[in-house]
Each structure stands twice: as C-alpha cells, then as structure tokens.
Design a protein around this motif. Sequence first.
Motif, PDB file in Angstrom:
ATOM      1  N   THR A 130       0.843  -1.185   0.000  1.00 12.22           N
ATOM      2  CA  THR A 130       0.000   0.000   0.000  1.00 12.22           C
ATOM      3  C   THR A 130       0.885   1.245   0.000  1.00 12.22           C
ATOM      4  OG1 THR A 130      -0.077   0.259   2.414  1.00 12.22           O
ATOM      5  CG2 THR A 130      -1.667  -1.270   1.429  1.00 12.22           C
ATOM      6  N   GLN A 135      -4.370   3.996   3.838  1.00  7.77           N
ATOM      7  CA  GLN A 135      -4.878   3.282   2.667  1.00  7.77           C
ATOM      8  C   GLN A 135      -5.136   1.815   2.994  1.00  7.77           C
ATOM      9  OE1 GLN A 135      -2.384   2.172  -0.869  1.00  7.77           O
ATOM     10  NE2 GLN A 135      -3.712   3.640  -1.934  1.00  7.77           N
ATOM     11  N   GLY A 136      -4.229   1.199   3.743  1.00  9.01           N
ATOM     12  CA  GLY A 136      -4.403  -0.205   4.098  1.00  9.01           C
ATOM     13  C   GLY A 136      -5.648  -0.439   4.926  1.00  9.01           C
TER      14      GLY A 136
END
Length: 449
Positions: A130, A135-136
């Motif tokens: 990522t 975002q993850g």
Amino acid sequence: MGLGRREFVGAAVGATLAGGSMIASVANAQASNSPVHKDAVTPLNSNDWASVRAQFNLSPEFVHLSNFFLASNPKPVRDAMARHRQAFDENPYTYLEDNMFAKPEDMVWRKVCAAAAEYTGGRPEDIALTTSTTQGLAMVYNGLKLAAHQEILTTHHEWYTHDEAMRLAVVKWGGSIRRIDLYEGPEDVSTDAIVTRIEQAIKPATRILAMTWVHSGTGVRLPVREIGALVASINRDRAEADRIIYVIDGVHGFGCSEAQVASLGCDFFSAGTHKWILGPHGTGLVWAREGQWAQITPTIPTIMAAEPANAWRQQRDPQGQTQAAWVSPGGFLAFENQWAMIAAFEFIQKIGRKRIAERVSELNGQLKEGLAKLPAVYLHTPQAEQFSAGFVCCDVKNRDPKEIVARLKEQKIIASATPYRHSTVRFSAGIINTPEDIDKTLKVMRSLV
C-alpha cells in the motif's frame, strides 16, 4: 524473451511468491552503467549508534524528537531510490516492463513482499503493498462487508484516519460502530484491565474488533497479543459467519517493538513503512493471517496479479479466492519508492529488531523518568516499558501544548502537539537520538515549566 505488459496480463503467471531468497539480489532492477551520486557516508557499523546516526541526512542543528512522523531515510534507502529513479529517467518503459511485467522471478514487488515477510514473520503471499497505514485500513474495512445487525467494536483512542475508515465503510455498506474507553489515565493501564474491558464490551453482534497497537495520543501500547488470545477464545464458540475479525492499526509499533506481526494473533495488520521502518515516503503494507484475504473484496484494481486482468480480457469474473496481490492497489505508483522498501527492511534487520526496540525503550524511558520529576508535568504515557513504545505524551499545567512545542523549537528541539480532542505535548525518540539529546530536552523543559 520476457513477456510484455499486454502478454503479462493475458498470461496466467503463478500467484505463489518466491521465498526469502529473492531478497538478496535485485539484479534486474538495477540502474544502467551510468554513475549514481553517492553520499559521503562511512559504511554502516550496526553495532555503533554513532555510525547508525551517520547514515541519515538529518539537520544537526536540531534535536529531532518527532521520529514517529515521517522518516528521514538512511543512506542505503536513499541510494536505492536514486538508483531506481535514474533508471526510470533513462528508460522508463523498459525499466518498468522488465521489472514489473516480465518474468515472475524478476518482478520487484514480489521481492518487496519477501523482504516484508521476513520481518513480519509471515509469508510473502500474506502481504499486500500500500502507500500508507490509512490506505491499508480503508481497503480492509471497505473490503469487509458487515451485515445490517453486525458492528465494529473499537475505542475512543483511535486516530482520525482509522476511525474515519471504519465510519466510511459503515456508511457505504451498513452495520454500526461502537466505541469504548480502555483506560482513563496511565494508572489504569494493565493487561488484565484492558482485556477485561474488551471482553465485557464484546457482544454477539460484534463482527470486527478494531484496535491500535500504540496510541499516538497517549503513547499507550496495548497488549495486542493477549487481546488476540481473547478473540481466539471467543471465536471457538462462534459460527464462521459470526467470528470476530481482529484488525490492528500497527504503524507505531512496527519497527520499534520487538514482537513480530505474525505472532500478535490478529487477522489484519496495517502499517506504513515510512515511519519506524525508515522506508521511503508513500509506502506501506497490510499483513493478513493465512486464509483471511478470502474475506476481502478488493477496492482498487491491481496490476500485481494476472487473474483479475485475465478475467477482464475474457469477460468473466475472477476465479478463486481473493489473494493479497489482488488487494494491492494498481496504477503507476512511485515505484522507485516502493521498490526501495527492500533496502529499508535490510537496514533495520542489520541493526536488529531487539536492539532497536531496546534503544527506543531506553531513550524514551530516560525522557519519561525526567519529565515525571517535574511537578507541573502530567505523563499520559505509562512508565512501564511493556505499555509504551516510541512516544512520550504529557500535559504541562496551565500551558497550551502548541506553546510548549513552539518554545522547544526556539531551543532547536523538534517535538509536536497531538491533534486529538485533548492535545498533549508529544516526544518521540528513535535510533537517531542520543542520551545527550534527551538531557538537553529535559533541561529546556525544566526551564519552561
């Protein structure tokens, strides 16, 4: 002859990642014979902290005590980024084609996953790449669909982006969020107290348990392994569709704590690698326990797996269960940064995770001990080593945290004020610091309070 990009997405290249042996050489990902500028830094002696500090380009004018924020990259990482960047500048099409879309054994992202897996204690195929912790976490919560009656159980101690990732997923897909307190102050922090509060809060409708390894607002490190044992115990009596999925925002323990991710007992673990791992900016990963990726519906199309692209070409749905590579976001990224993650993992592995954890604990322990002696200072971070990591958060009586931080900066000490509802003064000592840095900081704090 290597496969071109079009041929790659149409070919069923194997999904199994190569093992740790892939880390040692990235021969096909090297720049051309043109020379790359090298910083004038002596070779690393991993047993000498002065040598370790010399690998960084941090301004010597300041005492840097916000190491949690965005890493200054050590020389091996800077060199790797420069090498990849030069190669992209000289021949962008061929360099990407050869190292991203040609032979599976030459795909550098696989070597990144292998390097990450060696550090996490998992397998390369457990890793999705990522750009950040945020975002993850967003990909995990957006990919786990709750039933209308199910909930996410989390805490009031979460950072904005973790909490917001949950909220946005629930707004989109349904379900609900419930938040609890795990402690009121450092005196409340113990393994039994925290695990008991979580156990009492879990309900039959609890489908996701969302925790943060180290709270950036207080510096408290949770007993995440013991929480994992609790989840495993509860899940033994639950049907598969009702089992609790344990998700950890792990960024502030990843790289400064000795424990390996695969030993924590969680199902998903998200962390940026541009903080304590000292990797390039805009890099991160999600680790998932074996079999758990099957529960995720990918959010962003990938270019790191053949099957989704094959399915598109053949006008069908992808076959088989979701894999980590399917979840890794596609698009043309800053590959010179992502691929240089290998150098970051190698750098901290050379120093040693135990040695790094002990150094971080030693320096922050020195800071906590000194601050605790100041009558106007209230520590939010527990003194006990097992319940803290790389943060020291405190209040100064009748003083605004931003004012204290500004005064520290005037004395060439970089600290921060936490952007939570209750703001604190926050210090974060890392391997680039010295005991003398801490002594200077404590001297200035005594003069301020």
